[in-house]
Write a protein that holds these residues in place. Structure first.
Motif: not given
Length: 585
Positions: A351-356, A374-377, A398-401
């Motif tokens: 959760k709350h990670n930035t994966v890029t 897997v939440e709010r990443n 709740g993720n931004v993809i």
């Protein structure tokens, strides 16, 4: 020096208000409000235990408390035990007229529910974090205000017990203090700072400097201050570490003792691994944890640079294998073949990670993992954003993809929940389900502006797609091939597949096997190009139709709304017994 990063007595009125807020917070669904987030920065630096006098005189600031902004703007940030201090140097006299006036913006992510949309001041900008608090200062006419995100909008005029901001108009200097008690006494902060011309909302002077400027700006970086209470040298904002492999509970315990990681591995007190840069050095992995069931929290780390496709395990940034009870939170995980890879992991929260900037973002490989959240990443700029192989893995919520080739990809993944995600501007599909990805529940997502289709089902059966808003995809909103038993209803479709007014020749969906496009009773989907007579035709050889297309967009409020209502009605008589009851001695 330090690296930059509540007891309530219930009353009847408070309880009722809480229930009403819970109910209100779950209603509503409609066409999307565009959000664009990419990635977060590493930590910035500031001194601690340093009190600032709010007088627009910068002589009491230390040199390592400066954050550089665009357009020659300088920012200063520090704190003491009770207050956060921020100063800005505009670089010239503040502007102040009806057509050109400066506004100072401070956005804070305190770990609570927040928004990626800025306050609407003659326009909005997109924030790179989930801001819960905003402090606004307009030097012209000296207006200031603390605002809080209340899950639907920015609430103005929140209680503020700091001193009045100070400003030196001629030199373009302003100083602000924000009592921690006013913003919930956070232990860490995400911060983004910028100026706007309030008349037209043109953004400039932002820190971090990697952020853009202009109208309707989409900010991409922010400062992370993970420790508001610890002293860490500014020369080492993160502890540098090479690849780390932990195999088994005993290995974990020994390393925790060696490195001084707090905790004891229990649910109440997990081992805390925090504040590291794990560098894979171009090899097979950066951080590899396997064969453990002790509770571990990996937090506020940068995990990166595992790029080798020749050295086992072939480029895993963070690799969790047969590991249970792991929480991965507030990390930057980047520049690897698999940013996060999970194999046979159980009870894992990401959760709350930035994966890029990786080939796979969050990659559930075989053997299947289970009970994962897997939440709010923020998952962006990968080839595939979130990948699920095999089995009932868990919940994607709740993720931004965005800006991946494919947003969410499933192969043989069954009985998963994909809910409340923002999936947009991916090069190919928003979601792609194939290879027997059955019995999945895809609901309440906003899927838009993807290069091809919003959702594709290929050889995948008995999935439910409901209460989504699917819009402006270049291909079909939903495309189903070689699949059966899928139900697609109570969704809002807008302008997919180039659809204008009138359904003929420009259907927003495709089906070659004859799936259900309504609930069989009275509810189909809303189609922005339905001509409001008869059924809605679905492209494809099955000649499928939506028998009950809706005349107006669907507002989803029955599920969560009534669930919270029932919960509240049950809880109120139970909790009333304890309200205002004197504490036991």
């Amino acid at each position: 020096m330090a690296m930059i990063q509540t007891r309530i007595k219930l009353s009847k009125n408070v309880l009722v208000l809480l229930c009403l807020l819970l109910i209100a917070g779950t209603t509503g669904n409609g066409e999307h409000a565009t959000q664009t987030i990419t990635y977060a920065s590493e930590s910035g630096i500031m001194s601690t235990n340093h009190t600032i006098t709010i007088d627009a005189n910068l002589s009491d600031w230390a040199s390592d408390e400066i954050l550089y902004g665009n357009d020659n703007v300088l920012w200063h940030i520090t704190w003491d035990s009770s207050k956060l201090y921020i100063a800005v140097e505009r670089g010239e006299t503040f502007h102040g007229s009806s057509s050109d006036y400066d506004v100072v913006w401070v956005y804070l992510d305190t770990g609570e529910t927040g928004s990626v949309n800025s306050v609407d001041w003659n326009g909005r900008h997109t924030l790179p974090l989930y801001a819960h608090w905003a402090f606004i200062l307009r030097p012209w006419n000296k207006y200031w205000n603390l605002r809080e995100w209340n899950n639907t909008d920015w609430k103005a005029d929140c209680p503020y017990f700091g001193v009045e901001p100070a400003q030196d108009w001629y030199h373009g200097i302003a100083e602000i203090e924000i009592p921690f008690s006013d913003i919930g006494n956070p232990s860490s902060l995400g911060v983004v700072l910028y100026l706007t011309n309030g008349a037209d909302n043109y953004l400039f002077g932002c820190t971090p400097t990697e952020n853009p400027f202009g109208y309707n700006a989409c900010l991409t970086k922010y400062w992370i201050y993970p420790h508001l209470t610890q002293n860490v040298s500014p020369t080492a904002p993160l502890i540098s570490h090479g690849p780390l492999h932990i195999n088994g509970n005993s290995d974990l315990v020994n390393l925790a003792q060696l490195y001084g990681w707090p905790g004891n591995g229990t649910p109440e007190n997990p081992y805390l691994i925090e504040g590291y840069t794990f560098d894979g050095n171009g090899g097979g992995y950066a951080f590899w944890l396997e064969n453990t069931d002790l509770h571990v929290l990996i937090k506020n780390c940068r995990i990166w640079n595992a790029t080798s496709t020749y050295i086992f395990p072939y480029g895993a940034g963070l690799r969790l294998v047969s590991a249970s009870n792991i929480t991965v939170s507030h990390n930057l995980i980047t520049s690897s073949k698999h940013a996060i890879e999970l194999c046979g992991a159980m009870n894992v929260t990401i959760k709350h990670n930035t994966v890029t900037d990786s080939y796979f973002g969050i990659y559930f490989n075989t053997p299947a993992s289970s009970n994962a959240l897997v939440e709010r990443n923020i998952v962006t700029k990968n080839n595939e954003g979130i990948v699920l192989y095999d089995g009932p893995i868990g919940e994607i919520i709740g993720n931004v993809i965005s800006n991946n080739a494919i947003g969410i990809s499933m192969s043989g993944a069954r009985s998963n929940i994909v809910k409340g995600n923002e999936i947009y501007e991916n090069y190919y599909h928003g979601m792609y389900l194939t290879g027997g990805s059955n019995l999945n529940d895809v609901r309440e997502n906003r899927i838009y502006s993807n290069g091809n289709c919003g959702i594709v089902l290929d050889s995948s059966n008995s999935n439910q797609i409901v209460y989504n808003t699917i819009s402006d995809n270049n291909g079909y909103g939903v495309s189903i091939s070689g699949s059966s038993g899928n139900m697609v209803f109570a969704n809002n479709f807008y302008r997919n597949n180039g659809a204008g007014k009138g359904a003929n020749g420009s259907s927003q969906a495709y089906d070659d096997t004859g799936n259900s496009w309504d609930d069989g009773v009275n509810t189909g989907n809303y189609w922005s190009n339905w001509d409001e007579t008869g059924t809605y035709p679905i492209d494809g050889s099955a000649s499928a139709v939506d028998h009950f297309p809706q005349h107006t967009p669907i507002v989803h409020e029955h599920g969560p709304y009534y669930l919270w209502l029932i919960i509240c009605l049950i809880l109120i008589p139970i909790l009333k017994r304890y309200i205002d009851k004197p504490p036991e001695i």
